[in-house]
Enzyme design. Structure first.
Site, PDB file in Angstrom:
ATOM      1  N   GLU A  66       0.839  -1.193   0.000  1.00  0.00           N
ATOM      2  CA  GLU A  66       0.000   0.000   0.000  1.00  0.00           C
ATOM      3  C   GLU A  66       0.875   1.243   0.000  1.00  0.00           C
ATOM      4  O   GLU A  66       2.065   1.180   0.295  1.00  0.00           O
ATOM      5  CB  GLU A  66      -0.922   0.024   1.231  1.00  0.00           C
ATOM      6  CG  GLU A  66      -2.006  -1.032   1.226  1.00  0.00           C
ATOM      7  CD  GLU A  66      -2.951  -0.884   2.400  1.00  0.00           C
ATOM      8  OE1 GLU A  66      -2.835   0.137   3.122  1.00  0.00           O
ATOM      9  OE2 GLU A  66      -3.796  -1.766   2.612  1.00  0.00           O
ATOM     10  N   HIS A 125       4.269   0.780   2.142  1.00  0.00           N
ATOM     11  CA  HIS A 125       4.341  -0.122   3.283  1.00  0.00           C
ATOM     12  C   HIS A 125       3.687  -1.443   2.913  1.00  0.00           C
ATOM     13  O   HIS A 125       2.962  -1.541   1.916  1.00  0.00           O
ATOM     14  CB  HIS A 125       3.691   0.491   4.529  1.00  0.00           C
ATOM     15  CG  HIS A 125       2.222   0.752   4.390  1.00  0.00           C
ATOM     16  ND1 HIS A 125       1.718   1.882   3.785  1.00  0.00           N
ATOM     17  CD2 HIS A 125       1.138   0.021   4.785  1.00  0.00           C
ATOM     18  CE1 HIS A 125       0.395   1.853   3.813  1.00  0.00           C
ATOM     19  NE2 HIS A 125       0.018   0.739   4.403  1.00  0.00           N
ATOM     20  N   HIS A 166       1.575  -4.991   4.254  1.00  0.00           N
ATOM     21  CA  HIS A 166       0.780  -5.724   5.240  1.00  0.00           C
ATOM     22  C   HIS A 166       0.843  -7.209   4.910  1.00  0.00           C
ATOM     23  O   HIS A 166       0.885  -7.593   3.736  1.00  0.00           O
ATOM     24  CB  HIS A 166      -0.688  -5.285   5.218  1.00  0.00           C
ATOM     25  CG  HIS A 166      -0.922  -3.915   5.770  1.00  0.00           C
ATOM     26  ND1 HIS A 166      -0.534  -3.544   7.033  1.00  0.00           N
ATOM     27  CD2 HIS A 166      -1.532  -2.826   5.225  1.00  0.00           C
ATOM     28  CE1 HIS A 166      -0.884  -2.284   7.252  1.00  0.00           C
ATOM     29  NE2 HIS A 166      -1.485  -1.826   6.158  1.00  0.00           N
ATOM     30  N   TYR A 168      -9.132  -5.621   5.749  1.00  0.00           N
ATOM     31  CA  TYR A 168      -8.342  -4.397   5.930  1.00  0.00           C
ATOM     32  C   TYR A 168      -7.144  -4.381   4.980  1.00  0.00           C
ATOM     33  O   TYR A 168      -6.829  -3.348   4.369  1.00  0.00           O
ATOM     34  CB  TYR A 168      -7.874  -4.308   7.382  1.00  0.00           C
ATOM     35  CG  TYR A 168      -6.930  -3.165   7.662  1.00  0.00           C
ATOM     36  CD1 TYR A 168      -7.400  -1.861   7.806  1.00  0.00           C
ATOM     37  CD2 TYR A 168      -5.554  -3.391   7.772  1.00  0.00           C
ATOM     38  CE1 TYR A 168      -6.532  -0.812   8.060  1.00  0.00           C
ATOM     39  CE2 TYR A 168      -4.677  -2.346   8.026  1.00  0.00           C
ATOM     40  CZ  TYR A 168      -5.171  -1.063   8.168  1.00  0.00           C
ATOM     41  OH  TYR A 168      -4.305  -0.031   8.410  1.00  0.00           O
ATOM     42  N   GLU A 200      -7.155  -1.209  -0.182  1.00  0.00           N
ATOM     43  CA  GLU A 200      -6.611  -0.391  -1.275  1.00  0.00           C
ATOM     44  C   GLU A 200      -5.198  -0.849  -1.635  1.00  0.00           C
ATOM     45  O   GLU A 200      -4.241  -0.084  -1.541  1.00  0.00           O
ATOM     46  CB  GLU A 200      -6.586   1.090  -0.875  1.00  0.00           C
ATOM     47  CG  GLU A 200      -7.950   1.732  -0.718  1.00  0.00           C
ATOM     48  CD  GLU A 200      -7.849   3.191  -0.307  1.00  0.00           C
ATOM     49  OE1 GLU A 200      -6.763   3.612   0.134  1.00  0.00           O
ATOM     50  OE2 GLU A 200      -8.846   3.913  -0.442  1.00  0.00           O
TER      51      GLU A 200
END
EC number: 3.1.21.-
Length: 272
Positions: free
Chosen positions: A52, A60, A62, A100, A104
């Protein structure tokens, strides 16, 4: 001050792990493979990585990791990849964490089969059954065991308990200072350790001459109202220097206990 740290034992134990790598431009596929290999002993079942972008444009990463056996680690650097250190958390709701991560993404990579959380009695997913909300004690216990720095500790509290963070920040800052005390910088002696150099004669003399031994005529005139001219002040100072020098020499000679130095006659003792 050095960066804060703590001798408190880091601990993570969970079959569902949520990782966040801040400012990490790593390719999600490469990151997935590296994380997968790290947890082989716990039999990995599923991993999802997504890249993201922050508002400032920095990237970053995730990652959601699911294993057959709970991952048990006490090394906060265990999940570091190529020098990037993640924030490590237990994924309390894997469905929500996955949603989550996928909100995006710029790039996504998955491996294995996602295991949605089920109710042990009804067999329904999170969307069908209202999950039990963890207590504040449980949330804080998880934050304390997973945080690795003062900044990370406060950031996790702000995210998990925003109201408490905004109204009791001073208390959280106090506990952060206790959990992660500042490391005192080791004192470095500016002077060399050798005895001759340690005396610093030049520096000491530079200070002594103007501050201790020297009295300027101008300063003397200020202290002696009866002294009207600079020449008189110089003359008085020279006289005082001469007198004090002679007095010091006289005191040194009288302080000697040697009969030879005092030029006394050595008298013979009484005959036996």
């Amino acid at each position: 001050m050095a960066s804060s740290s703590s001798n408190r034992q880091f601990s993570h134990r969970n079959a569902n792990t949520f990782l966040t790598y801040p400012k990490c431009p790593e390719n999600p596929e490469i990151a997935c493979q590296m994380i997968w290999e790290l947890v082989v002993r716990w039999i990995p079942k599923y991993i999802l990585c997504a890249r993201e972008a922050h508002k400032d444009g920095s990237l970053h990463l995730h990652a959601l990791l699911q294993t057959e056996k709970p991952v048990r680690i006490s090394d906060s650097r265990f999940f570091d990849i190529n020098g990037f250190h993640p924030n490590i958390q237990s994924a309390k709701s894997v469905n929500r964490v996955r949603d989550y991560i996928l909100k995006e993404p710029l790039a996504v990579f998955e491996r294995g089969t996602f295991i949605p959380r089920k109710s042990p009695f009804l067999g329904k997913s999170d969307s069908e059954v209202k999950e039990k909300k963890p207590s504040k004690d449980e949330i804080m216990r998880d934050i304390i065991s997973h945080s690795t720095s003062k900044e990370e500790y406060l950031s996790m509290i702000q995210k998990e308990l925003p109201f408490d963070w905004s109204t009791k920040l001073q208390y959280f800052e106090y506990s952060a200072n206790k959990l992660f005390p500042e490391i005192q910088e080791e004192f470095t002696n500016p002077h060399p350790p050798s005895s001759p150099d340690l005396l610093c004669n030049e520096s000491i003399n530079d200070w002594l001459q103007p501050n201790i031994f020297q009295v300027s005529p101008e300063a003397y005139m200020l202290l002696q109202p009866a002294c009207y001219t600079l020449d008189d002040a110089i003359s008085d100072l020279q006289w005082m220097d001469s007198v004090s020098s002679h007095q010091m020499k006289d005191q040194e000679s009288r302080a000697s206990t040697s009969s030879a130095q005092q030029e006394q006659e050595n008298l013979l003792g009484p005959e036996a």
